[in-house]
Design a protein around this motif. Structure first.
Motif, short mmCIF file in Angstrom:
data_model
loop_
_atom_site.label_atom_id
_atom_site.label_comp_id
_atom_site.label_asym_id
_atom_site.label_seq_id
_atom_site.Cartn_x
_atom_site.Cartn_y
_atom_site.Cartn_z
N ALA A 425 -45.24 7.70 10.90
CA ALA A 425 -46.70 7.75 11.00
C ALA A 425 -47.35 7.05 9.82
O ALA A 425 -48.33 6.29 9.99
N ARG A 426 -46.82 7.29 8.62
CA ARG A 426 -47.38 6.62 7.44
C ARG A 426 -47.17 5.11 7.49
O ARG A 426 -48.04 4.33 7.12
N LEU A 427 -45.99 4.71 7.99
CA LEU A 427 -45.69 3.28 8.08
C LEU A 427 -46.60 2.58 9.09
O LEU A 427 -47.10 1.48 8.84
N LYS A 428 -46.83 3.23 10.25
CA LYS A 428 -47.71 2.65 11.27
C LYS A 428 -49.14 2.52 10.74
O LYS A 428 -49.83 1.53 11.00
N GLU A 429 -49.58 3.52 9.99
CA GLU A 429 -50.92 3.46 9.41
C GLU A 429 -51.04 2.31 8.41
O GLU A 429 -52.05 1.60 8.37
N LYS A 430 -49.98 2.11 7.62
CA LYS A 430 -49.98 1.02 6.65
C LYS A 430 -50.00 -0.34 7.34
O LYS A 430 -50.73 -1.25 6.94
N LYS A 431 -49.23 -0.47 8.42
CA LYS A 431 -49.15 -1.74 9.12
C LYS A 431 -50.41 -2.05 9.93
O LYS A 431 -50.68 -3.21 10.26
N SER A 432 -51.17 -1.03 10.26
CA SER A 432 -52.37 -1.25 11.06
C SER A 432 -53.39 -2.13 10.33
O SER A 432 -54.23 -2.77 10.96
N GLY A 433 -53.31 -2.15 9.01
CA GLY A 433 -54.23 -2.97 8.23
C GLY A 433 -53.75 -4.39 7.99
O GLY A 433 -54.43 -5.18 7.35
N LEU A 434 -52.56 -4.72 8.50
CA LEU A 434 -52.00 -6.05 8.33
C LEU A 434 -52.31 -6.92 9.55
O LEU A 434 -52.93 -6.46 10.52
N SER A 435 -51.87 -8.17 9.49
CA SER A 435 -52.14 -9.08 10.60
C SER A 435 -50.89 -9.86 10.96
O SER A 435 -49.93 -9.93 10.17
N GLY A 436 -50.89 -10.46 12.15
CA GLY A 436 -49.78 -11.30 12.58
C GLY A 436 -48.50 -10.52 12.75
O GLY A 436 -48.49 -9.35 13.16
N ARG A 437 -47.38 -11.18 12.39
CA ARG A 437 -46.07 -10.56 12.55
C ARG A 437 -45.89 -9.35 11.65
O ARG A 437 -45.09 -8.46 11.94
N MET A 438 -46.60 -9.34 10.52
CA MET A 438 -46.47 -8.23 9.58
C MET A 438 -46.96 -6.92 10.20
O MET A 438 -46.61 -5.84 9.73
N LYS A 439 -47.76 -7.01 11.26
CA LYS A 439 -48.29 -5.81 11.90
C LYS A 439 -47.27 -5.17 12.84
O LYS A 439 -47.39 -3.99 13.19
N MET A 440 -46.26 -5.94 13.22
CA MET A 440 -45.28 -5.46 14.19
C MET A 440 -44.26 -4.54 13.53
O MET A 440 -43.87 -4.76 12.38
N MET A 441 -43.84 -3.53 14.25
CA MET A 441 -42.81 -2.62 13.78
C MET A 441 -41.45 -3.21 14.15
O MET A 441 -41.16 -3.45 15.32
N THR A 442 -40.62 -3.51 13.16
CA THR A 442 -39.33 -4.12 13.41
C THR A 442 -38.22 -3.08 13.38
O THR A 442 -38.41 -1.93 12.95
N LYS A 443 -37.04 -3.51 13.83
CA LYS A 443 -35.87 -2.64 13.80
C LYS A 443 -35.51 -2.29 12.36
O LYS A 443 -35.09 -1.15 12.08
N GLU A 444 -35.68 -3.26 11.46
CA GLU A 444 -35.38 -3.00 10.04
C GLU A 444 -36.32 -1.95 9.47
O GLU A 444 -35.92 -1.09 8.67
N ASP A 445 -37.61 -2.01 9.88
CA ASP A 445 -38.57 -1.00 9.42
C ASP A 445 -38.15 0.40 9.85
O ASP A 445 -38.21 1.36 9.08
N GLU A 446 -37.70 0.51 11.09
CA GLU A 446 -37.29 1.80 11.60
C GLU A 446 -36.05 2.31 10.88
O GLU A 446 -35.94 3.51 10.57
#
Length: 717
Positions: A425-446
């Protein structure tokens, strides 16, 4: 005043560092023995041990890298990097031997005195020329004093007494203060001589011993070669002072011209002679190589002939490398001297000499830098990217062993599942403020989120047996018994040397002949240090599942007996053969804080409920109370303990852990950080910063007031 304000502004950092330093490898040890039981006193200082400080020491001959970068072959590494390098070898006998060597090993391109190095300390041929010219312009007594520095260095090589060596160098430096009237020039050259000789370390041990024993703070150095940064500062500044004086004076008189010719000519001649006859002055084999070659030569006639062919071929290759760089330095010296000559004779103006020297210095330094600094970086948005962003985000990939631990510890673990959801949840909230590919949740992030949740919801440690105390990859994903820190706690380093490293070796040897997990468990039962540090998993092969240690004792446990010892020597030796699940070793100095004897209570339990880097909370239950050992490292200055909210004493146990006596019943035990140096020091730093701001504001106000008064007087006039 400036020094006082600087100290005040940094009081928190300085105070905390000073306090922490006493407990680290930079502090004084309480041990008087080595792991094999012999005396360690001769090797000890009030800081780092002598052999540790001097582990990286510049060789006396290696100091010529200041002038000739490949005086000792440059960086450690192979002389053959591709087929082209191999084909370039002309000596067929040597080529054949090189081919044989590379079947199982390699030939080092570096032949200096250090264990390994990533490159030489190179000042630059022109910088050395300018520095020597600055010395040649000193007054007569100053020049003779500077020249006497060579004699002092030679004398130091033959002195065996640390006191004599130290006093000789100190006397020489003090004499210069009276003989050379140019204070700045004297200070720079004195610093150069001092730090150059100290950089020799174990190659000039009497002088090194003197400074280790008598100069405050010197025995805190990680490696004496670091001190060469002073040489790298002093020499260029001396060169700049010479250029400044030359440009202000203009053309030479006869005396200045003669001094220039003698100095520049002597330097060029020395370098040329080195290039022509390198083996007259230099050895092209390290001490280790020489010993190995002597052993091979003694093996028999055939081996002796083969060794001689290898020696001749390698020496020829290395002298070629040396000579090429010597001629290179010679060329820069001649080119730089020519520019100065034309200016001194009035045939070139300031712009020409400064521009020409600038180009030569750039070429000199840049071409050497390219040997060691990668210049093939990809470009993104017009800027060099030395590291891919994705690599920076995840420097280590989870191995098969890591994933196996994750699977074992997360299965049927409600605490992990809850923590994982929170991290995501914290990671998704952090990524919501990014743009482009950086906004996507990757397998490495998980994957990273899973390991983050694992660290927060479980309490065990991992031992990677490959290189546990110099490798950070395990600590990236797990709580680990290893990793690396340049100023780790001294007691933990001593535990590594006395117990952890031997236990890892013993375990590796023990399981090689094991035919069942029971035999593996029997070996693990005999490793008290690993068990009391709660090393639940041992990674032997990163690609395979780790070994589960059934004897790891957990985050905390009750013991049945306290074994009292008289000092640290006895305490660390008592870990040998210890049964840490039932016996704890405590120094007698802590008797007052551990007053009650341990009581056997099979039903007693202790559990770690919450864990953070600055706070840990445990719950214990027992019918009769007793002594609990906590698998956390003891650090007395900052950690305080409470039982049910009331202050409670605890002691150092098993040399590095914590122990506490608790009363009967159910209790909450909390360890948390309360740093007086951080809080009080921070307050002092704040006061110091406010004072600086007030002084700056006052100075600006006075300047404004002065300007206003001056303007009013002008208008009135």
């Amino acid at each position: 005043m400036a020094v006082v304000l600087a100290v005040l502004c940094n009081a928190g950092l300085l105070w905390s560092t000073y306090e922490y330093g006493k407990y680290t490898t930079r502090g004084k040890t309480e041990l008087t023995i080595t792991p094999d039981g012999s005396s360690a006193v001769a090797n000890q200082t009030t800081g780092l041990d002598r052999d540790y400080v001097t582990q990286w020491s510049y060789g006396k001959q290696e100091s010529f890298t200041l002038l000739i970068p490949n005086a000792k072959g440059g960086a450690s590494g192979s002389i053959i990097n591709d087929r082209k390098d191999f084909d370039a070898i002309k000596d067929q006998d040597f080529k054949r031997i090189v081919g044989e060597k590379y079947q199982s090993s390699y030939i080092n391109s570096y032949w200096g005195d250090q264990m390994v190095t990533s490159g030489p300390v190179y000042l630059g041929a022109i910088v050395v020329l300018l520095m020597l010219l600055a010395l040649s312009q000193a007054e007569a007594l100053g020049r003779w004093w500077a020249l006497a520095g060579l004699a002092v260095m030679v004398a130091l090589i033959y002195v065996t007494s640390p006191m004599v060596a130290g006093l000789l160098l100190v006397a020489y430096l003090l004499a210069g203060a009276f003989l050379w009237k140019d204070t700045l020039g004297y200070a720079l050259f004195a610093a150069l001589v001092l730090t150059l000789t100290l950089s020799w370390g174990k190659n000039l041990m009497p002088l090194t011993d003197f400074f280790l024993d008598h100069l405050p703070g010197y025995n805190k150095f990680r490696a004496v070669t670091i001190i060469l940064v002073i040489v790298e500062l002093a020499a260029p500044v001396l060169g700049i002072l010479y250029l400044d004086r030359l440009l202000k004076q203009g053309t030479w008189d006869k005396l200045a011209q003669r001094r220039f010719l003698i100095t520049a000519g002597s330097l060029a001649l020395v370098v040329a002679v080195m290039a022509i006859t390198p083996d007259t002055f230099f050895s092209f084999f390290s001490d280790n190589e020489a010993a190995q070659l002597e052993a091979e030569a003694a093996a028999g006639a055939a081996e002796a002939n083969k060794a001689q062919d290898y020696i001749d071929g390698l020496k020829s290759w290395r002298t070629g490398v040396f000579s090429a760089d010597a001629w290179r330095s010679f060329g820069f010296i001649v080119a730089g001297a020519a520019l100065l000559w034309f200016f001194g004779k009035g045939k070139a103006n300031k712009a020409v000499v400064l521009g020409g020297l600038g180009v030569l210095l750039l070429l000199d330094q840049w071409t050497i830098d390219r040997r060691y600094v990668n210049s093939d970086a990809k470009k993104e948005n017009g800027k060099p990217q030395w590291e891919e962003p994705v690599d920076n985000a995840m420097p280590y990939e989870a191995t098969g062993a890591d994933l196996a631990i994750l699977q074992a510890e997360s299965t049927n673990n409600p605490a992990f599942n809850a923590e994982f959801e929170a991290v995501m949840a914290r990671l998704k909230e952090k990524k919501s403020g990014l743009s482009g590919r950086m906004k996507m949740m990757t397998k490495e992030d998980e994957t990273l989120a899973r390991f983050s949740a694992l660290r927060r919801s479980t309490h065990y440690r991992v031992a990677n047996l490959g290189n546990p105390f110099n490798d950070a990859s395990t600590s990236w994903l797990h709580k680990s018994i290893g990793g690396y820190h340049g100023a780790k706690l001294k007691r933990y380093q001593e535990m590594i040397e006395f117990h952890l490293s031997p236990e890892i070796r013993d375990f590796g040897a023990g399981i090689r002949g094991a035919t069942s997990m029971q035999e593996v468990n029997d070996v693990l039962a005999q490793q008290p240090a690993l068990n009391m540090l709660n090393a639940r998993y041992l990674i032997i092969d990163p690609t395979k599942a780790p070994i589960r240690n059934l004897h790891a004792l957990g985050a905390a446990w009750f013991v049945e007996q306290v074994k009292w010892v008289k000092n640290s020597d006895e305490e660390i030796q008592a870990i040998n053969g210890l049964q840490p699940d039932s016996v704890v070793v405590v120094d007698e100095r802590y008797r007052a804080d551990l007053p009650q004897p341990a009581v056997s209570d099979p039903s007693a339990t202790v559990e770690l409920k919450q864990y953070a880097s600055d706070r840990m909370e445990y719950t214990c239950r027992s019918a009769s109370g007793g002594v609990i050992v906590f698998s956390e490292i003891w650090y007395g200055p900052d950690w305080v303990a409470t039982i049910d909210g009331q202050p409670a004493p605890y002691v150092r146990a098993n040399y590095i852990l914590r122990a506490m006596n608790v009363p009967a019943g159910e209790h909450s035990i909390v360890f948390q950080v309360q740093s007086r140096t951080f809080t009080a020091g921070g307050t002092i730093s704040l006061i110091g910063s406010l004072l600086v701001l007030l002084i700056a504001a006052g100075a600006l106000y006075m300047d404004w007031k002065k300007s206003s008064t001056s303007g009013s007087l002008t208008e009135a006039a």
